[in-house]
Design a protein around this motif. Structure first.
Motif, PDB file in Angstrom:
ATOM      1  N   HIS A  72       0.973  -1.335   0.138  1.00 48.66           N
ATOM      2  CA  HIS A  72      -0.082   0.184   0.040  1.00 48.66           C
ATOM      3  C   HIS A  72       0.857   1.441   0.014  1.00 48.66           C
ATOM      4  N   ALA A  73       1.874   1.200   0.809  1.00 50.69           N
ATOM      5  CA  ALA A  73       2.714   2.429   1.032  1.00 50.69           C
ATOM      6  C   ALA A  73       3.439   2.909  -0.402  1.00 50.69           C
ATOM      7  N   GLN A  74       3.900   1.523  -1.098  1.00 47.45           N
ATOM      8  CA  GLN A  74       4.378   1.783  -2.490  1.00 47.45           C
ATOM      9  C   GLN A  74       3.444   2.553  -3.452  1.00 47.45           C
ATOM     10  N   THR A  75       2.371   2.056  -3.462  1.00 47.74           N
ATOM     11  CA  THR A  75       0.971   2.522  -4.298  1.00 47.74           C
ATOM     12  C   THR A  75       0.990   3.973  -3.831  1.00 47.74           C
ATOM     13  N   GLU A  77      -5.005   4.889  -6.960  1.00 45.70           N
ATOM     14  CA  GLU A  77      -5.990   4.773  -5.980  1.00 45.70           C
ATOM     15  C   GLU A  77      -7.051   3.498  -5.823  1.00 45.70           C
ATOM     16  N   ASN A  78      -7.222   3.050  -7.095  1.00 44.07           N
ATOM     17  CA  ASN A  78      -7.986   1.933  -7.061  1.00 44.07           C
ATOM     18  C   ASN A  78      -7.073   0.641  -6.483  1.00 44.07           C
ATOM     19  N   THR A 113      -6.319  -2.243   0.426  1.00 43.69           N
ATOM     20  CA  THR A 113      -7.132  -1.862   1.720  1.00 43.69           C
ATOM     21  C   THR A 113      -8.086  -2.992   2.124  1.00 43.69           C
ATOM     22  N   ARG A 114      -8.650  -3.455   1.267  1.00 40.91           N
ATOM     23  CA  ARG A 114      -9.790  -4.408   1.345  1.00 40.91           C
ATOM     24  C   ARG A 114      -9.108  -5.831   1.814  1.00 40.91           C
ATOM     25  N   GLU A 115      -7.902  -6.037   1.487  1.00 38.33           N
ATOM     26  CA  GLU A 115      -7.103  -7.295   1.718  1.00 38.33           C
ATOM     27  C   GLU A 115      -6.649  -7.334   3.190  1.00 38.33           C
ATOM     28  N   VAL A 116      -6.243  -5.997   3.568  1.00 34.07           N
ATOM     29  CA  VAL A 116      -5.952  -5.894   4.935  1.00 34.07           C
ATOM     30  C   VAL A 116      -7.089  -6.048   5.787  1.00 34.07           C
ATOM     31  N   LEU A 117      -8.297  -5.607   5.575  1.00 34.57           N
ATOM     32  CA  LEU A 117      -9.329  -5.619   6.611  1.00 34.57           C
ATOM     33  C   LEU A 117      -9.866  -7.095   6.454  1.00 34.57           C
ATOM     34  N   MET A 142      -3.796   5.840   5.513  1.00 34.01           N
ATOM     35  CA  MET A 142      -3.069   5.669   4.570  1.00 34.01           C
ATOM     36  C   MET A 142      -4.046   5.721   3.205  1.00 34.01           C
ATOM     37  N   ASP A 143      -4.881   4.880   3.243  1.00 33.40           N
ATOM     38  CA  ASP A 143      -5.866   4.887   2.034  1.00 33.40           C
ATOM     39  C   ASP A 143      -6.715   6.404   1.941  1.00 33.40           C
ATOM     40  N   ASP A 144      -6.807   6.854   2.956  1.00 32.01           N
ATOM     41  CA  ASP A 144      -7.400   8.454   3.029  1.00 32.01           C
ATOM     42  C   ASP A 144      -6.526   9.142   2.311  1.00 32.01           C
ATOM     43  N   ALA A 145      -5.145   9.309   2.568  1.00 24.62           N
ATOM     44  CA  ALA A 145      -4.250  10.073   1.757  1.00 24.62           C
ATOM     45  C   ALA A 145      -4.383   9.812   0.448  1.00 24.62           C
ATOM     46  N   ILE A 146      -4.399   8.787  -0.374  1.00 26.94           N
ATOM     47  CA  ILE A 146      -4.420   8.631  -1.713  1.00 26.94           C
ATOM     48  C   ILE A 146      -5.901   8.892  -2.383  1.00 26.94           C
ATOM     49  N   ASP A 147      -6.772   8.560  -1.300  1.00 23.29           N
ATOM     50  CA  ASP A 147      -8.193   8.854  -1.914  1.00 23.29           C
ATOM     51  C   ASP A 147      -8.188  10.575  -2.116  1.00 23.29           C
ATOM     52  N   GLN A 148      -7.700  11.181  -1.301  1.00 28.12           N
ATOM     53  CA  GLN A 148      -7.355  12.753  -1.397  1.00 28.12           C
ATOM     54  C   GLN A 148      -6.762  13.117  -2.593  1.00 28.12           C
TER      55      GLN A 148
END
Length: 214
Positions: A22-25, A54-55, A61-65, A88-94
């Protein structure tokens, strides 16, 4: 007692692989965002790259949850894992929201403070990428994790300053001209500032994990 017991149980380490992916993405998303802010005819191409990253991040993120629900022993508290990956996901969402605004208003040229903010956001993403592997051995890496989160907070403050400087310059540039250009510029500045805010949220989540584990 429970905390001591958990320390001796085998833990599911794939979370760290997912965090790293995720971080690399996010890092690649921030680089694409900077490319977008360079402007020109390639702007839509970079916007599309931001969307794709972002996709990809959403899928991780879904894998983590899913892993949180199915794993008996997690590296640290389940709630902390959820909060960390969500921030983390919120950052790339923005970042994606920024790209959507650019596409909506067909922006092809960006102000110097916007481009400077883009560079700072890449720094933020890289810092997050450095911090996550250190969570595998928190006790050993407390000082480094603390230094990284402090730097993230400093970068967020610098973005805030550039946001304010940029708005002032934008006002002076357009006060006797096109009001729509001013409105669009404000929109982009606000989205960029929110990306930095989300990175600061990541720093806060990392600090929370460190405090609970040491």
């Amino acid at each position: 007692m429970i905390r001591w017991f958990r320390a001796f149980l085998p833990k599911e380490e794939r979370f760290f692989d997912l965090f790293d992916r995720h971080a690399q993405t996010v890092i690649q998303g921030s680089i694409a965002l900077q490319g977008m802010l360079n402007g020109g005819e390639e702007t839509p191409v970079y916007c599309q790259r931001v969307n794709q990253f972002e996709n990809d991040a959403d899928n991780i993120t879904r894998e983590v949850l899913t892993a949180v629900r199915r794993t008996f022993i997690t590296p640290f508290d389940r709630g902390d894992i959820k909060n960390l990956i969500t921030s983390m996901d919120d950052a790339i969402d923005q970042m994606q929201q920024t790209a959507k605004a650019v596409m909506l208003f067909e922006v092809r040229a960006f102000e110097p403070p916007m481009r400077e903010i883009g560079g700072l956001l890449i720094e933020c993403a890289n810092l997050v990428g450095r911090a996550l592997p250190l969570l595998q051995q928190i006790g050993k890496n407390v000082a480094m994790l603390t230094a990284i989160t402090e730097e993230l907070t400093k970068l967020e403050g610098r973005v805030d300053d550039l946001h304010d400087i940029g708005l002032k310059e934008l006002f002076l540039k357009h006060r006797d001209g096109n009001a729509m250009d001013f409105i669009v510029g404000v929109e982009i500045y606000d989205h960029l500032e929110k990306v930095a805010d989300r990175f600061d949220d990541v720093a806060n989540e990392i600090n929370s994990i460190v405090i609970e584990q040491v």
